[in-house]
Design a protein around this motif. Structure first.
Motif, PDB file in Angstrom:
ATOM      1  N   GLU A   1      43.241  17.026  -3.856  1.00 15.58           N
ATOM      2  CA  GLU A   1      43.388  15.716  -4.489  1.00 15.58           C
ATOM      3  C   GLU A   1      42.925  15.752  -5.945  1.00 15.58           C
ATOM      4  O   GLU A   1      43.551  15.148  -6.811  1.00 15.58           O
ATOM      5  N   GLN A   2      41.827  16.457  -6.223  1.00 10.31           N
ATOM      6  CA  GLN A   2      41.354  16.578  -7.612  1.00 10.31           C
ATOM      7  C   GLN A   2      42.408  17.281  -8.457  1.00 10.31           C
ATOM      8  O   GLN A   2      42.682  16.855  -9.587  1.00 10.31           O
ATOM      9  N   PHE A   3      42.967  18.355  -7.947  1.00  7.13           N
ATOM     10  CA  PHE A   3      43.960  19.111  -8.697  1.00  7.13           C
ATOM     11  C   PHE A   3      45.220  18.266  -8.930  1.00  7.13           C
ATOM     12  O   PHE A   3      45.806  18.319 -10.007  1.00  7.13           O
ATOM     13  N   LYS A   4      45.602  17.507  -7.920  1.00  8.57           N
ATOM     14  CA  LYS A   4      46.784  16.648  -8.076  1.00  8.57           C
ATOM     15  C   LYS A   4      46.565  15.603  -9.161  1.00  8.57           C
ATOM     16  O   LYS A   4      47.477  15.283  -9.928  1.00  8.57           O
ATOM     17  N   SER A   5      45.360  15.073  -9.237  1.00  9.02           N
ATOM     18  CA  SER A   5      45.065  14.028 -10.226  1.00  9.02           C
ATOM     19  C   SER A   5      45.019  14.559 -11.654  1.00  9.02           C
ATOM     20  O   SER A   5      45.167  13.801 -12.599  1.00  9.02           O
ATOM     21  N   ARG A   6      44.846  15.859 -11.786  1.00 10.01           N
ATOM     22  CA  ARG A   6      44.812  16.471 -13.124  1.00 10.01           C
ATOM     23  C   ARG A   6      46.211  16.729 -13.660  1.00 10.01           C
ATOM     24  O   ARG A   6      46.381  17.112 -14.797  1.00 10.01           O
ATOM     25  N   GLY A   7      47.184  16.531 -12.779  1.00 13.41           N
ATOM     26  CA  GLY A   7      48.580  16.632 -13.174  1.00 13.41           C
ATOM     27  C   GLY A   7      49.001  17.982 -13.478  1.00 13.41           C
ATOM     28  O   GLY A   7      49.803  18.539 -13.965  1.00 13.41           O
TER      29      GLY A   7
END
Length: 60
Positions: free
Chosen positions: A54-60
């Motif tokens: 989820e963190q990686f996804k939010s970093r785009g």
């Protein structure tokens, strides 16, 4: 904690390494000797992996 990972390649590498560790732990568990703490540890590892995804996804 470690440094923030922004590179997609580094993110994938990190997740692969963590999944490998998870699989090693899973393979080492003997079902007939498994304790509740062992199951809790596995669940915690999955939760941490999910959080990283989820963190990686939010970093785009």
């Amino acid at each position: 904690m470690g440094k923030t990972i922004y590179s997609k390649d580094d993110q994938v590498k990190y997740l692969k390494e963590r999944l490998t560790i998870f699989m090693e732990v899973l393979d080492s568990i003997e079902p007939e000797h498994t304790e509740l703490e062992d199951i809790d540890r596995l669940i915690n590892m999955i939760d941490e992996l999910e959080e990283k995804v989820e963190q990686f996804k939010s970093r785009g």
